[in-house]
Design an enzyme around this catalytic site. Sequence first.
Site, PDB file in Angstrom:
ATOM      1  N   CYS A  73      18.281   3.104 -15.596  1.00  0.00           N
ATOM      2  CA  CYS A  73      17.745   2.865 -14.251  1.00  0.00           C
ATOM      3  C   CYS A  73      18.881   2.723 -13.250  1.00  0.00           C
ATOM      4  O   CYS A  73      19.766   1.871 -13.412  1.00  0.00           O
ATOM      5  CB  CYS A  73      16.881   1.609 -14.241  1.00  0.00           C
ATOM      6  SG  CYS A  73      16.215   1.197 -12.619  1.00  0.00           S
ATOM      7  N   ARG A  81       7.070  -0.871  -1.803  1.00  0.00           N
ATOM      8  CA  ARG A  81       7.175  -1.488  -3.129  1.00  0.00           C
ATOM      9  C   ARG A  81       8.620  -1.430  -3.637  1.00  0.00           C
ATOM     10  O   ARG A  81       9.132  -2.384  -4.222  1.00  0.00           O
ATOM     11  CB  ARG A  81       6.242  -0.783  -4.118  1.00  0.00           C
ATOM     12  CG  ARG A  81       4.765  -1.079  -3.905  1.00  0.00           C
ATOM     13  CD  ARG A  81       3.926  -0.255  -4.854  1.00  0.00           C
ATOM     14  NE  ARG A  81       2.498  -0.403  -4.615  1.00  0.00           N
ATOM     15  CZ  ARG A  81       1.702  -1.239  -5.258  1.00  0.00           C
ATOM     16  NH1 ARG A  81       2.211  -2.047  -6.173  1.00  0.00           N
ATOM     17  NH2 ARG A  81       0.422  -1.296  -4.998  1.00  0.00           N
ATOM     18  N   ASP A 134       0.791  -1.224   0.000  1.00  0.00           N
ATOM     19  CA  ASP A 134       0.000   0.000   0.000  1.00  0.00           C
ATOM     20  C   ASP A 134       0.826   1.279   0.000  1.00  0.00           C
ATOM     21  O   ASP A 134       0.300   2.347   0.287  1.00  0.00           O
ATOM     22  CB  ASP A 134      -0.961   0.014   1.198  1.00  0.00           C
ATOM     23  CG  ASP A 134      -0.236   0.180   2.532  1.00  0.00           C
ATOM     24  OD1 ASP A 134       1.010   0.050   2.551  1.00  0.00           O
ATOM     25  OD2 ASP A 134      -0.909   0.448   3.539  1.00  0.00           O
ATOM     26  N   ASN A 135       2.128   1.181  -0.303  1.00  0.00           N
ATOM     27  CA  ASN A 135       2.900   2.426  -0.403  1.00  0.00           C
ATOM     28  C   ASN A 135       4.143   2.229  -1.259  1.00  0.00           C
ATOM     29  O   ASN A 135       4.671   1.132  -1.400  1.00  0.00           O
ATOM     30  CB  ASN A 135       3.272   2.964   0.985  1.00  0.00           C
ATOM     31  CG  ASN A 135       4.233   2.058   1.729  1.00  0.00           C
ATOM     32  OD1 ASN A 135       5.447   2.165   1.578  1.00  0.00           O
ATOM     33  ND2 ASN A 135       3.691   1.145   2.531  1.00  0.00           N
ATOM     34  N   LEU A 136       4.575   3.331  -1.827  1.00  0.00           N
ATOM     35  CA  LEU A 136       5.693   3.318  -2.772  1.00  0.00           C
ATOM     36  C   LEU A 136       6.987   2.859  -2.117  1.00  0.00           C
ATOM     37  O   LEU A 136       7.763   2.105  -2.706  1.00  0.00           O
ATOM     38  CB  LEU A 136       5.868   4.722  -3.359  1.00  0.00           C
ATOM     39  CG  LEU A 136       7.017   4.908  -4.358  1.00  0.00           C
ATOM     40  CD1 LEU A 136       6.779   4.072  -5.595  1.00  0.00           C
ATOM     41  CD2 LEU A 136       7.161   6.377  -4.721  1.00  0.00           C
ATOM     42  N   ASP A 137       7.226   3.302  -0.893  1.00  0.00           N
ATOM     43  CA  ASP A 137       8.466   2.967  -0.207  1.00  0.00           C
ATOM     44  C   ASP A 137       8.603   1.455  -0.035  1.00  0.00           C
ATOM     45  O   ASP A 137       9.664   0.876  -0.298  1.00  0.00           O
ATOM     46  CB  ASP A 137       8.491   3.668   1.156  1.00  0.00           C
ATOM     47  CG  ASP A 137       9.827   3.529   1.852  1.00  0.00           C
ATOM     48  OD1 ASP A 137      10.854   3.681   1.182  1.00  0.00           O
ATOM     49  OD2 ASP A 137       9.845   3.251   3.069  1.00  0.00           O
ATOM     50  N   CYS A 191       4.821  29.519   1.749  1.00  0.00           N
ATOM     51  CA  CYS A 191       4.056  30.763   1.825  1.00  0.00           C
ATOM     52  C   CYS A 191       2.607  30.552   1.401  1.00  0.00           C
ATOM     53  O   CYS A 191       1.692  31.176   1.944  1.00  0.00           O
ATOM     54  CB  CYS A 191       4.715  31.851   0.987  1.00  0.00           C
ATOM     55  SG  CYS A 191       4.909  31.426  -0.753  1.00  0.00           S
TER      56      CYS A 191
END
Length: 594
Positions: free
Chosen positions: A369, A57, A52-55, A108
Amino acid sequence: MLGSLRPRQVARDAVLRFRPNISITPYHANVKESHFNMDFFKEFDVVLNGLDNLDARRHVNRLCLAADVPLVESGTTGFLGQVTVHLKGKTECYECQPKPAPKTYPVCTITSTPSKFVHCIVWAKDLLFAKLFGDRNQENDLNVRSSDAANSSEHSEDVFEFRKDEDINQYGRRIYDHVFGHNIEVALSNEETWKNRNKPRPIYIKDVPPKKLTKENGNTEKGCATDDVFAMASLGLKNPQDVWSLEENSRVFLEALRLFFLKREKEIGNLSFDKDDQLAVEFVTAAANIRASSFEIPLHSLFEAKGIAGNIVHAVATTNAIIAGLIVIEAIKVLKKDSNDYRMTYCLEHPSKKMLLMPVEPYEPNKSCYVCSETPLSLEVNTHHSKLRDFVEKIVKAKLGMNFPLIMQGASILYEVGEDLEEDMVAIYAANLEKTLSELPSPVTSGTVLTIEDLQQEFSCSINIKHREEFDEEKEPDGMLLSGWVEAPVDKDNNKPIGNGESTSNALPEEEILEEILEGEKDVEIQETSEGTTNATEKKRKLSEISKGTTPDHSGLSDERKNHNQLEKLDVDDEDDELIISDDWESLAKKKRL
């Protein structure tokens, strides 16, 4: 309700009901824990991923590469979905193509001139929630100071500190008045800012309609305990899809803050926002809505606010079922070693050429890559101003996804993380974090080559350092520019949320390329930018011949293209950075934006 059952038991029991003769060993843990290492991954013939998260994966992708185990990736976002197969040396790895990163906003805009509800969410989540319940020693742009008379003794101190002479209700009202009233007054004092903008309205607790505000603000009498741990339950608010009024948002804000201090006091100081933390979502929703009311921005329901704060596209069961079936199909091919039939399959929301499922031959590995091809990266940074901590947090962890980095210059170790480190080394590395790159024991200057390793992921890469004096604060807020690592574009206007199978953290998988069909009469060049390169290079994907009569006509193309039915990513150079797919099909139905 699952009661005492853990998710691993529920999933295992569900499968065993229709396949009772198979053996399943469930784990309920974080996949990034040290015992799930390369040796663990080598035990498997194939890995099926739906994290459920990119890290996480990225972590699994790197361990599968190190263990030389095929990886079947998957993800869904609403009605869209995808399944991809990654085989070391034969197909692209999960990180060969860029993944969209969460939209960032100038400080800002968040602190002074919000114009969209997402700005209010970011303010409530990343500034106010962090200031009240997270590490108060961390720098935070929330506590506005004024150089004029408004900077009274009351506001020159840290107003977020709990005073000895006040109870929780007084504290909550004081915080309310400071962030929604005083800080807006301070912002209004800069008249130049509001020449071409609508001025916000300061909101103080006395300005909120008093209808039962105090009486209904939870059970606050001394000695009266309440079992409610959520603000909505405490206040009798039942429907998360209702849009609360300013009065109701104010009640939820005060009640959520009260419950944090009464029910979860031990956690205060260490909390960070979690989309699955109901009380945190209630607090952030209420705070964002009150701020939105001040700036005349439309209010949102808790359901909508949670989606924005957690970057969520809510799951569609049928999409998940389709993707689950496709995962199994690809897994069977992997087990049969039928690599010629591997497919990346996209599930579309609307039919194209009467097809909702689009199988595509996988890419070859991207030679640029930095993960599977080990191509060096380049980093432009002001080595005299940026600290090693900035490099670790903004580049090594946030962009490269390393968890336990080891940073070396030649044979010199500049930074290392690990439980087995001696105390004196821990102190040395901690001191290094606060030094600028050029002040390190082995100075990092223009031309320096750094080697970064993550032994847990069995992964390493090299970064060439180039000194640069100045950066654009709006376009380059990190004060650093990493090349060879490419961020996929995000929707600048809508901060597109990520799908089921991805989390807050950070990003969409490749299903984002299916997102939108071009509208209007825009001229588009069909191309794809290779990761790690600055020039666009055209790549091709083969469209599998699913059934007779569905293959697009390429009669007007070159011989090379005739042999490659293409499914390509279109890079649209417009304000929205929209990504679409096309195959020279004669007509494409416009897709609904998620």
